[in-house]
Enzyme design. Structure first.
Site, mmCIF file in Angstrom:
data_model
loop_
_atom_site.group_PDB
_atom_site.id
_atom_site.type_symbol
_atom_site.label_atom_id
_atom_site.label_comp_id
_atom_site.label_asym_id
_atom_site.label_seq_id
_atom_site.Cartn_x
_atom_site.Cartn_y
_atom_site.Cartn_z
ATOM 1 N N HIS A 180 58.640 75.748 4.096
ATOM 2 C CA HIS A 180 57.237 75.885 3.723
ATOM 3 C C HIS A 180 57.025 77.096 2.820
ATOM 4 C CE1 HIS A 180 55.696 73.333 7.382
ATOM 5 N NE2 HIS A 180 56.508 72.684 6.579
ATOM 6 N N GLU B 230 55.141 79.902 2.865
ATOM 7 C CA GLU B 230 55.185 81.287 3.329
ATOM 8 C C GLU B 230 56.611 81.734 3.656
ATOM 9 O OE1 GLU B 230 53.015 78.949 6.587
ATOM 10 O OE2 GLU B 230 53.823 78.569 4.594
ATOM 11 N N ALA C 74 36.169 55.315 -17.622
ATOM 12 C CA ALA C 74 35.573 55.871 -18.844
ATOM 13 C C ALA C 74 34.295 55.095 -19.121
ATOM 14 C CB ALA C 74 36.544 55.755 -20.008
#
Length: 342
Positions: free
Chosen positions: A51, A53, A158
Site C-alpha cells: 500500500h 503508506e 457530447a
C-alpha cells in the site's frame, strides 16, 4: 512553507498514477515530510501489492532512516487495520513511531472505517482529518462502487449548445478534436465501455483508444435480441466485445455472449461485475443513458458541450448532481457531475 493542502494535493497526484491497476482496491497516495521536505513518497501501484503508506515509509527508511519518526505522514485515505493481501498499514505506522498522520478521507469499508484513526490516537499519534476531503473522496469513488459489488459507472455524452446529442438515423460529430483525444484517454483508464444497441447499429463504432496510447477497454452492448449485424466492427475487428443477450450464442475468441435474464440495470451491473469488469464508461445512446440515470445506479457524468447548434434532433439527457470539475478545451466545455446520494 507548503500547507497541508499542498502536500495532500501531491498525494492525490501520486495516487492517480496507478490508473486501473488496483482493480477493486482504492487509489491511494502518501508522502512522508520532514521539516518541509518530502523524504519518502509512494502510491498503491498494483492490486495485491504494498500500500501507499508502506511504500512511502520504506523509501524514507532507505534514504533517511533517522528522520522517519520525526516526520509527518500524509495519506489520501485512512490506513488499513486488517490483514488482507498485505499486513495492516496502521501497525507499520505505529512501529515506525511516526507522531503525526494527516488523512484525506475515512475508509468507507466497514471493517476499517474510523477504526485505524482510533488505533493511531490510542498509540499517541496525532491525527488530522479531512484535508482536501472532497478531492480524496472522488479519488476512491470506484472503490466505493465496488464495495457495493457493482462497477463504477461513468456516463459520457457530447451535446450541442442548443441541447441535442444527435439526429435520428444520422451520425453527427459534435465535439472538437481535442475532446475526442480526451475521450480516448478516458477509455484507456477504464475496463469496459458500453453503448446501446441502436448506437451500435447506427454508428458502427470501434470504441477503441486509437487516439491515445493505452489499452482498449472491453466493448459492452446490451443487445438482448441479437440485433447487431454480424459484419459490424464490434464483432469483427479483433478487439474484445461482450454482448449481453437473452440467448446464449456461440462465442468466438474475441466476442463473448453473456446470457442475462432481463434488461434491468441492476442485472447488467451484477453480471458485468461478476465478469471482473469494475469500471465502465457509458457513451450512449440516449435511451440507455436515460435508463441508467433513472435507476440512480451511476457515479459520475462527463458532459461535453459544443458551441455548435444543430437546431433539432435527439434531446440530450439531464442529470442532477454535484459539480466536481469544469474545464474548457478550445470551444468545448466539459463538466464532471457527481451523483449526489447524500
Amino acid at each position: 512553507m507548503a500547507s497541508h493542502e499542498d502536500y495532500m494535493a501531491h498525494c492525490i497526484k501520486l495516487a492517480k498514477r496507478a490508473g486501473n491497476q488496483t482493480r477493486t482496491n482504492p487509489l491511494v497516495g502518501a508522502i512522508l515530510v520532514y521539516q518541509d521536505k518530502i523524504i519518502g513518497e509512494g502510491f498503491h501501484e498494483v492490486y495485491g501489492q504494498a500500500h501507499a503508506e508502506r511504500n512511502a515509509i520504506n523509501q524514507a527508511l532507505q534514504k533517511y532512516p533517522n528522520l522517519v519518526q520525526d516526520s509527518t505522514l500524509y495519506i489520501t485515505l485512512e490506513p488499513c487495520c486488517h490483514k488482507g493481501k498485505t499486513p495492516p498499514c496502521v501497525d507499520f505506522i505505529i512501529a515506525n513511531k511516526i507522531k503525526t498522520v494527516i488523512v484525506g478521507s475515512i475508509d468507507p469499508n466497514p471493517i476499517v472505517s474510523s477504526k485505524s484513526i482510533k488505533l493511531l490516537q490510542e498509540n499517541n499519534v496525532k491525527v488530522i482529518q479531512n484535508i482536501l476531503s472532497f478531492e480524496c473522496e472522488y479519488l476512491i469513488s470506484k472503490f466505493k462502487a465496488n464495495l457495493e459489488k457493482r462497477p463504477h459507472i461513468i456516463l459520457k455524452w457530447a451535446q450541442s449548445k442548443d441541447g441535442f446529442i444527435g439526429q435520428k438515423d444520422k451520425q453527427l460529430w459534435i465535439s472538437n478534436e481535442y475532446s475526442k483525444i480526451l475521450v480516448h484517454k478516458w477509455r484507456s483508464e477504464i475496463e469496459g465501455i458500453m453503448v446501446g444497441t441502436q448506437t451500435a447499429i447506427q454508428d458502427n463504432p470501434s470504441l477503441t483508444t486509437r487516439e491515445w496510447n493505452g489499452n482498449n477497454p472491453i466493448r459492452i452492448v446490451p443487445d438482448l435480441n441479437n440485433r447487431i449485424p454480424f459484419d459490424s466492427k464490434l464483432l469483427n475487428d479483433g478487439n474484445q466485445t461482450l454482448i449481453l443477450s437473452k440467448r446464449q450464442l456461440n462465442s468466438g475468441p474475441n466476442v463473448k455472449y453473456l446470457q442475462i435474464e432481463d434488461s434491468d440495470i441492476k442485472t447488467y451491473w451484477k453480471a458485468l461485475y461478476d465478469q471482473g469488469i469494475y469500471s465502465i464508461l457509458v457513451e450512449g445512446g440516449r435511451k440507455l443513458l436515460n435508463e441508467i440515470i433513472r435507476s440512480g445506479l451511476w457515479d459520475e457524468a462527463r458532459v461535453i458541450t459544443s458551441e455548435k447548434k444543430i437546431n433539432e434532433g435527439i434531446k440530450a439527457p439531464f442529470v442532477n448532481g454535484k459539480l466536481y470539475n469544469k474545464m474548457t478545451l478550445s470551444d468545448d466545455q466539459i463538466l464532471t457531475i457527481l451523483n449526489d446520494r447524500s
